[in-house]
Design a protein around this motif. Structure first.
Motif, PDB file in Angstrom:
ATOM      1  N   HIS A 101       0.892  -1.221  -0.066  1.00  0.00           N
ATOM      2  CA  HIS A 101       0.196   0.153  -0.159  1.00  0.00           C
ATOM      3  C   HIS A 101       1.163   1.413  -0.159  1.00  0.00           C
ATOM      4  O   HIS A 101       1.930   1.035   0.177  1.00  0.00           O
ATOM      5  CB  HIS A 101      -1.129  -0.075   0.756  1.00  0.00           C
ATOM      6  CG  HIS A 101      -0.509  -0.186   3.035  1.00  0.00           C
ATOM      7  ND1 HIS A 101       0.440   1.430   2.781  1.00  0.00           N
ATOM      8  CD2 HIS A 101       0.040  -1.230   3.380  1.00  0.00           C
ATOM      9  CE1 HIS A 101       0.622   0.965   4.181  1.00  0.00           C
ATOM     10  NE2 HIS A 101       0.432  -0.136   4.402  1.00  0.00           N
ATOM     11  N   GLY A 102       0.248   2.438  -0.434  1.00  0.00           N
ATOM     12  CA  GLY A 102       1.054   3.575  -0.767  1.00  0.00           C
ATOM     13  C   GLY A 102       0.970   4.439   1.444  1.00  0.00           C
ATOM     14  O   GLY A 102       0.586   3.634   1.877  1.00  0.00           O
ATOM     15  N   GLY A 103       1.094   5.374   1.035  1.00  0.00           N
ATOM     16  CA  GLY A 103       1.211   6.081   1.889  1.00  0.00           C
ATOM     17  C   GLY A 103       0.449   6.962   2.498  1.00  0.00           C
ATOM     18  O   GLY A 103      -0.753   6.866   1.869  1.00  0.00           O
ATOM     19  N   ARG A 143      -5.723  -3.482   4.447  1.00  0.00           N
ATOM     20  CA  ARG A 143      -7.430  -3.471   3.990  1.00  0.00           C
ATOM     21  C   ARG A 143      -7.989  -2.485   2.862  1.00  0.00           C
ATOM     22  O   ARG A 143      -8.253  -3.086   1.677  1.00  0.00           O
ATOM     23  CB  ARG A 143      -7.641  -3.374   4.975  1.00  0.00           C
ATOM     24  CG  ARG A 143      -9.645  -3.383   5.317  1.00  0.00           C
ATOM     25  CD  ARG A 143     -10.118  -2.897   5.883  1.00  0.00           C
ATOM     26  NE  ARG A 143     -10.655  -3.929   6.849  1.00  0.00           N
ATOM     27  CZ  ARG A 143     -10.726  -5.188   7.280  1.00  0.00           C
ATOM     28  NH1 ARG A 143     -12.045  -5.710   6.509  1.00  0.00           N
ATOM     29  NH2 ARG A 143     -10.379  -6.104   7.972  1.00  0.00           N
ATOM     30  N   GLN A 144      -7.111  -1.113   2.725  1.00  0.00           N
ATOM     31  CA  GLN A 144      -7.462  -0.215   1.961  1.00  0.00           C
ATOM     32  C   GLN A 144      -6.439  -1.171   0.344  1.00  0.00           C
ATOM     33  O   GLN A 144      -7.550  -0.520  -0.824  1.00  0.00           O
ATOM     34  CB  GLN A 144      -6.489   1.316   2.325  1.00  0.00           C
ATOM     35  CG  GLN A 144      -6.774   1.984   1.554  1.00  0.00           C
ATOM     36  CD  GLN A 144      -5.675   2.444  -0.315  1.00  0.00           C
ATOM     37  OE1 GLN A 144      -4.438   2.062   0.470  1.00  0.00           O
ATOM     38  NE2 GLN A 144      -5.640   1.670  -0.945  1.00  0.00           N
ATOM     39  N   ALA A 145      -5.683  -1.467   0.314  1.00  0.00           N
ATOM     40  CA  ALA A 145      -4.852  -1.868  -0.393  1.00  0.00           C
ATOM     41  C   ALA A 145      -5.618  -3.282  -1.652  1.00  0.00           C
ATOM     42  O   ALA A 145      -6.130  -3.154  -3.183  1.00  0.00           O
ATOM     43  CB  ALA A 145      -3.989  -2.261  -0.709  1.00  0.00           C
ATOM     44  N   GLU A 146      -5.938  -3.726   0.426  1.00  0.00           N
ATOM     45  CA  GLU A 146      -6.564  -4.825  -0.807  1.00  0.00           C
ATOM     46  C   GLU A 146      -8.955  -4.601  -1.955  1.00  0.00           C
ATOM     47  O   GLU A 146      -8.699  -5.142  -2.432  1.00  0.00           O
ATOM     48  CB  GLU A 146      -7.447  -6.092   0.085  1.00  0.00           C
ATOM     49  CG  GLU A 146      -8.288  -7.264  -0.272  1.00  0.00           C
ATOM     50  CD  GLU A 146      -7.933  -8.579   0.915  1.00  0.00           C
ATOM     51  OE1 GLU A 146      -8.203  -9.024   0.419  1.00  0.00           O
ATOM     52  OE2 GLU A 146      -8.260  -8.303   1.814  1.00  0.00           O
ATOM     53  N   THR A 147      -8.982  -3.512  -1.525  1.00  0.00           N
ATOM     54  CA  THR A 147      -9.799  -2.993  -1.761  1.00  0.00           C
ATOM     55  C   THR A 147      -9.880  -2.042  -2.868  1.00  0.00           C
ATOM     56  O   THR A 147     -11.058  -2.071  -3.609  1.00  0.00           O
ATOM     57  CB  THR A 147     -11.064  -2.401  -0.694  1.00  0.00           C
ATOM     58  OG1 THR A 147     -10.227  -1.438  -0.039  1.00  0.00           O
ATOM     59  CG2 THR A 147     -11.078  -3.541   0.322  1.00  0.00           C
ATOM     60  N   SER A 148      -9.358  -0.979  -3.407  1.00  0.00           N
ATOM     61  CA  SER A 148      -8.780  -0.061  -4.024  1.00  0.00           C
ATOM     62  C   SER A 148      -8.352  -1.075  -5.289  1.00  0.00           C
ATOM     63  O   SER A 148      -8.890  -0.149  -6.174  1.00  0.00           O
ATOM     64  CB  SER A 148      -7.693   0.923  -3.445  1.00  0.00           C
ATOM     65  OG  SER A 148      -8.548   0.705  -2.052  1.00  0.00           O
ATOM     66  N   VAL A 173      -2.477 -13.515  -2.616  1.00  0.00           N
ATOM     67  CA  VAL A 173      -1.631 -12.403  -2.998  1.00  0.00           C
ATOM     68  C   VAL A 173      -1.707 -12.131  -1.386  1.00  0.00           C
ATOM     69  O   VAL A 173      -2.044 -11.910  -0.590  1.00  0.00           O
ATOM     70  CB  VAL A 173      -2.962 -11.285  -3.689  1.00  0.00           C
ATOM     71  CG1 VAL A 173      -2.457  -9.885  -3.863  1.00  0.00           C
ATOM     72  CG2 VAL A 173      -3.321 -11.397  -4.832  1.00  0.00           C
ATOM     73  N   ALA A 174      -0.715 -11.186  -1.268  1.00  0.00           N
ATOM     74  CA  ALA A 174      -0.628 -10.764   0.475  1.00  0.00           C
ATOM     75  C   ALA A 174      -0.282  -9.116   0.257  1.00  0.00           C
ATOM     76  O   ALA A 174       0.475  -8.403  -0.602  1.00  0.00           O
ATOM     77  CB  ALA A 174       0.831 -11.324   0.768  1.00  0.00           C
ATOM     78  N   TYR A 175      -0.658  -8.408   1.102  1.00  0.00           N
ATOM     79  CA  TYR A 175      -0.823  -6.814   1.699  1.00  0.00           C
ATOM     80  C   TYR A 175      -0.450  -6.911   3.309  1.00  0.00           C
ATOM     81  O   TYR A 175      -0.854  -7.142   3.805  1.00  0.00           O
ATOM     82  CB  TYR A 175      -1.911  -6.897   1.364  1.00  0.00           C
ATOM     83  CG  TYR A 175      -2.854  -7.294   0.546  1.00  0.00           C
ATOM     84  CD1 TYR A 175      -2.957  -6.313  -0.764  1.00  0.00           C
ATOM     85  CD2 TYR A 175      -3.741  -8.194   0.468  1.00  0.00           C
ATOM     86  CE1 TYR A 175      -3.912  -6.664  -1.528  1.00  0.00           C
ATOM     87  CE2 TYR A 175      -4.892  -8.501  -0.841  1.00  0.00           C
ATOM     88  CZ  TYR A 175      -4.975  -7.651  -2.184  1.00  0.00           C
ATOM     89  OH  TYR A 175      -5.662  -7.759  -3.406  1.00  0.00           O
ATOM     90  N   PRO A 176       1.226  -6.680   3.359  1.00  0.00           N
ATOM     91  CA  PRO A 176       1.473  -6.037   4.247  1.00  0.00           C
ATOM     92  C   PRO A 176       0.831  -5.033   4.392  1.00  0.00           C
ATOM     93  O   PRO A 176       0.660  -3.762   4.032  1.00  0.00           O
ATOM     94  CB  PRO A 176       3.157  -5.910   3.959  1.00  0.00           C
ATOM     95  CG  PRO A 176       2.756  -5.900   2.491  1.00  0.00           C
ATOM     96  CD  PRO A 176       1.900  -6.582   1.840  1.00  0.00           C
ATOM     97  N   ASP A 177       0.918  -4.980   6.105  1.00  0.00           N
ATOM     98  CA  ASP A 177       0.364  -3.549   6.877  1.00  0.00           C
ATOM     99  C   ASP A 177       2.416  -2.143   7.140  1.00  0.00           C
ATOM    100  O   ASP A 177       2.650  -3.304   7.606  1.00  0.00           O
ATOM    101  CB  ASP A 177      -0.511  -3.537   7.767  1.00  0.00           C
ATOM    102  CG  ASP A 177      -1.900  -2.801   7.448  1.00  0.00           C
ATOM    103  OD1 ASP A 177      -1.549  -1.911   6.964  1.00  0.00           O
ATOM    104  OD2 ASP A 177      -2.183  -3.391   8.016  1.00  0.00           O
ATOM    105  N   GLY A 178       1.950  -1.745   6.790  1.00  0.00           N
ATOM    106  CA  GLY A 178       2.908  -0.844   7.008  1.00  0.00           C
ATOM    107  C   GLY A 178       3.203  -0.704   9.213  1.00  0.00           C
ATOM    108  O   GLY A 178       3.809  -0.581   8.346  1.00  0.00           O
ATOM    109  N   GLY A 229       3.487  -1.917  -6.096  1.00  0.00           N
ATOM    110  CA  GLY A 229       3.057  -0.870  -5.429  1.00  0.00           C
ATOM    111  C   GLY A 229       3.243   0.422  -5.324  1.00  0.00           C
ATOM    112  O   GLY A 229       3.585   1.082  -6.713  1.00  0.00           O
ATOM    113  N   ILE A 230       1.996   1.556  -4.609  1.00  0.00           N
ATOM    114  CA  ILE A 230       2.082   2.620  -5.607  1.00  0.00           C
ATOM    115  C   ILE A 230       2.750   3.701  -4.965  1.00  0.00           C
ATOM    116  O   ILE A 230       2.553   3.079  -3.582  1.00  0.00           O
ATOM    117  CB  ILE A 230       0.687   2.517  -6.050  1.00  0.00           C
ATOM    118  CG1 ILE A 230      -0.091   3.979  -5.873  1.00  0.00           C
ATOM    119  CG2 ILE A 230      -0.032   2.897  -4.523  1.00  0.00           C
ATOM    120  CD1 ILE A 230      -1.487   4.583  -6.199  1.00  0.00           C
TER     121      ILE A 230
END
Length: 289
Positions: A60-62, A67-72, A86-91, A138-139
């Motif tokens: 995900h971006g800044g 969760r946001q990256a998964e839905t966006s 797909v894995a979505y790490p949390d900052g 990533g964005i």
């Protein structure tokens, strides 16, 4: 690193063909401890996976989140169609990518490379991941993290940064395939390398310079250039079957093309390109040698 690859190669080695997951596709949340910090990630598993499945790490971006990256950005739907995890790490909120960027992770020198490396190893104990087909995308700040992973690890077959640049040192990266997507009207991370207008005031190298650096690393030929409407694609074939591609979109701002609006006043996503499908097609064509 050899231990990590061994874990990925041997996990779920038994069996063949497609393994069905009961109840259809699922997303689960997992927590690991890295350098005394509890870190979390989301893992999406389609209803079916091959015996050795590709893995995409979506960063995900800044000011974003897993969760946001998964839905966006549409990666779950793409994974369900194409049978990869797909894995979505949390900052959370930001990533330490070099040159002091960004936010608290940058100030405190949080080892986000170690976190994502450990995350991949943890996933390898849960799913039948193919170590030759592990990818990162990533964005914005998350795209910078994808470049940081490319610079500091030997895990990935390809990376797909979007709306970003590379920060920090990258003296001796391993060759890997790269696809970079950028809107030419992006004011947060400017294509020409001028200081951005966002809160982080990103002042990295021009995107063409970053991409040219990877072409040198990968020993690429001269790129071919094609244009379709606002989209221009520069594709270079490289040694050992690798490739480096730069896609620019005229008039597009700081956004994920084909995705959703992330928050109020954010640049609207360009409809000229489905970045998720384009990046996956590129990943699917480039396994690690």
């Amino acid at each position: 690193m050899a231990v990590l690859l061994a874990v990925l190669a041997t996990a779920y080695a038994a069996g063949s063909g497609v393994a069905a997951a009961s109840g259809g596709s699922t997303t689960t949340v997992h927590t690991i401890t890295v350098d005394g910090r509890q870190r979390s990630y989301r893992l999406h598993r389609p209803a079916s996976l091959p015996a050795k499945a590709p893995l995409v790490v979506m960063v995900h971006g800044g000011f974003g989140s897993a969760r946001q990256a998964e839905t966006s950005y549409g990666w779950d739907a793409e994974a369900d169609r194409r049978h990869f995890a797909v894995a979505y790490p949390d900052g959370p909120a930001a990533w330490n990518v070099g040159d002091g960027c960004c936010g608290r992770p940058g100030r405190e020198q949080v080892d986000d490379v170690a976190f994502i490396t450990r995350m991949i190893a943890d996933i390898g104990r849960r799913l039948p991941i193919d170590p030759r087909r592990v990818y990162a995308t990533g964005i914005s700040n998350g795209g910078m993290m994808a470049y940081r992973l490319a610079c500091d690890t030997r895990i990935f077959a390809a990376v797909g940064p979007v709306a970003t640049t590379r920060l920090g040192d990258c003296p001796a990266p391993a060759p890997l395939s790269v696809i970079h997507i950028h809107g030419l009207a992006d004011e947060n991370v400017r294509f020409d390398g001028a200081p951005g207008t966002g809160i982080a005031r990103i002042d990295g190298p021009p995107v063409p310079e970053v991409v040219a650096g990877w072409r040198a690393v990968d020993r690429c030929g001269r790129p071919t250039v094609t244009t379709s409407g606002p989209v221009t694609t520069e594709s270079a074939r490289c040694a050992r079957g690798r490739a480096v591609t730069l896609i620019t979109i005229e008039g597009a701002g700081h956004q994920w093309p084909g995705g959703q609006v992330v928050r109020d006043r954010a640049d609207p996503p360009s409809k000229a390109l489905d970045a998720t499908a384009v990046i996956w097609d590129f990943f699917a064509a480039h396994a690690k040698r």
